[in-house]
Write an enzyme that holds these catalytic residues in place. Structure first.
Site, PDB file in Angstrom:
ATOM      1  N   SER A  68       0.860  -1.346  -0.104  1.00 19.10           N
ATOM      2  CA  SER A  68       0.031   0.061   0.091  1.00 19.10           C
ATOM      3  C   SER A  68       0.827   1.301  -0.181  1.00 19.10           C
ATOM      4  CB  SER A  68      -0.824   0.049   1.206  1.00 19.10           C
ATOM      5  OG  SER A  68      -1.982   0.769   1.100  1.00 19.10           O
ATOM      6  N   ASP A 239      -5.478  -3.903  -2.844  1.00 18.13           N
ATOM      7  CA  ASP A 239      -4.452  -3.285  -1.676  1.00 18.13           C
ATOM      8  C   ASP A 239      -3.669  -4.691  -1.012  1.00 18.13           C
ATOM      9  OD1 ASP A 239      -3.299  -2.354   0.750  1.00 18.13           O
ATOM     10  OD2 ASP A 239      -4.352  -0.464   0.256  1.00 18.13           O
TER      11      ASP A 239
END
Length: 390
Positions: A68, A239
């Site tokens: 991320s 993510d």
């Protein structure tokens, strides 16, 4: 091909890398894990890297595993690695080649514009974020432009996303990308900006990012049960923090010492949680996600405390006083808590807030290293002394 997990190890999954590679450096080398958390984590990790560089430890890393927001910072570091002006094991150009480009990005809002144009114009939200990363940071670089770690003078950079089809961790690196169920692609030419966009595709608004591949791209000897065209020709990614918000998975069982920089957020209490099905479902999923993340964090710190694993953890919500250092940098808890409450967004941050987040990452990394890794290190000094942490 996969490595069977150790049942006594709390951080484990099957592994698409060969056993010999997985075990080669387990006794002595060091890995760094960079968590998710949007721009907040991205800047916090810059501070951690800054301190590791001054300590002469950045150059010695064997692996950088990121998810991320941490993958944005890792991608910038990786692309600049060979041009950092190494002298005596320290990167003399760290500020200009790593910190400054990250701060340029942190001065722009990406997520709101990507959502708007992704809805109104052709292409997905993920496509728009990848295009922005390419414009401001990575240009036309691909995974093949990451440092070559085969000679041992650069770390293996692993950028992690979550494969929503297989439910496994999808790894992007220079030698390969893929997961153990679907299989791996050798020497992938995927744009670095797209890999980072997949890793930072925060659900629900920035997720998913789709890779359009050809099943013939995959190594036919890899994969387990999910090797059909439906899984290999359109890979749907989210993510990396959905699977592992600390980026531990690709480093934990492979490296003797693991350093963890955690810029992740916290689940906030709500005295009146919504009851409509859509928002209530989001709230329930948030509780589940929070508990999984906290469990992994507790297991990691517990492994360090018990001596089962060497390393150190520092987090954006850590109270620096817990390290017990009389000369820790001045970081009052009320000030650092305010920094930790920076929203998990790709939203513009002021110059002062940027400098304070970097300073905080530097300071708590400094404390963790001196308390748990190398007590002989001299105390550091804030990169931006005028800003402090508040």
């Amino acid at each position: 091909m996969e490595t069977l997990p150790d049942p006594a190890d709390p951080i484990h999954d099957y592994d698409p890398e060969p056993d010999a590679e997985a075990l080669a450096g387990a006794a002595s080398d060091v890995a760094l894990c960079l968590s998710g958390g949007g721009y907040r984590a991205m800047l916090f990790h810059v501070g951690s890297l800054w301190r590791l560089n001054e300590a002469g430890m950045l150059r010695t890393l064997a692996r950088v595993s990121s998810v991320s927001g941490g993958s944005i910072t890792a991608g910038v570091l990786a692309l600049a690695w060979d041009d950092l002006g190494w002298a005596g094991g320290v990167a003399t150009q760290f500020e200009t080649r790593v910190a400054d480009p990250v701060r340029v990005l942190a001065s722009r809002t990406l997520d709101a514009g990507a959502v708007l144009t992704g809805v109104l114009l052709p292409g997905s939200v993920g496509d728009k974020v990848a295009a922005a990363y390419a414009r401001y940071l990575f240009g036309d670089a691909t995974l093949q432009d990451l440092p070559d770690d085969s000679a041992g003078d650069a770390p293996r950079f692993v950028i992690n996303a979550t494969n929503l089809q297989s439910g496994k961790l999808w790894r992007f690196s220079r030698p390969y990308m893929g997961d153990w169920r679907v299989g791996i692609v050798r020497e992938p030419s995927v744009p670095l900006a797209r890999a980072v966009a997949a890793s930072s595709a925060f659900p629900p608004v920035l997720s998913p990012v789709v890779l359009d591949l050809d099943s013939s791209d995959f190594d036919a000897s890899t994969g387990d049960g999910l090797t059909g065209r439906a899984y290999r020709e359109e890979v749907v990614l989210s993510d990396g923090g959905v699977y592992d918000n600390l980026g531990l998975e690709t480093a934990w069982k492979r490296h003797g010492t693991v350093l963890v920089s955690d810029g992740g957020g916290a689940f906030e209490p709500d005295p009146d949680p919504p009851s409509d099905w859509a928002r209530h479902s989001v709230r329930v999923l948030g509780v589940i996600d929070s508990q999984v993340r906290n469990l992994r964090k507790r297991q990691t710190i517990g492994a360090f405390a018990s001596g089962r694993k060497r390393g150190a953890y520092w987090g954006i919500r850590t109270d620096i006083a817990r390290y017990g250092l009389g000369d820790a940098l001045p970081c009052p808890a009320p000030e650092t808590v305010r920094l930790a409450e920076t929203p998990t967004r790709l939203k513009r941050l002021s110059d002062v807030r940027q400098e304070r987040l970097i300073n905080w990452g530097y300071a708590v990394c400094d404390a963790a290293l001196r308390a748990h890794v190398d007590p002989s290190l001299p105390a550091g000094a804030f990169p931006y002394p005028d800003a402090k942490v508040g």
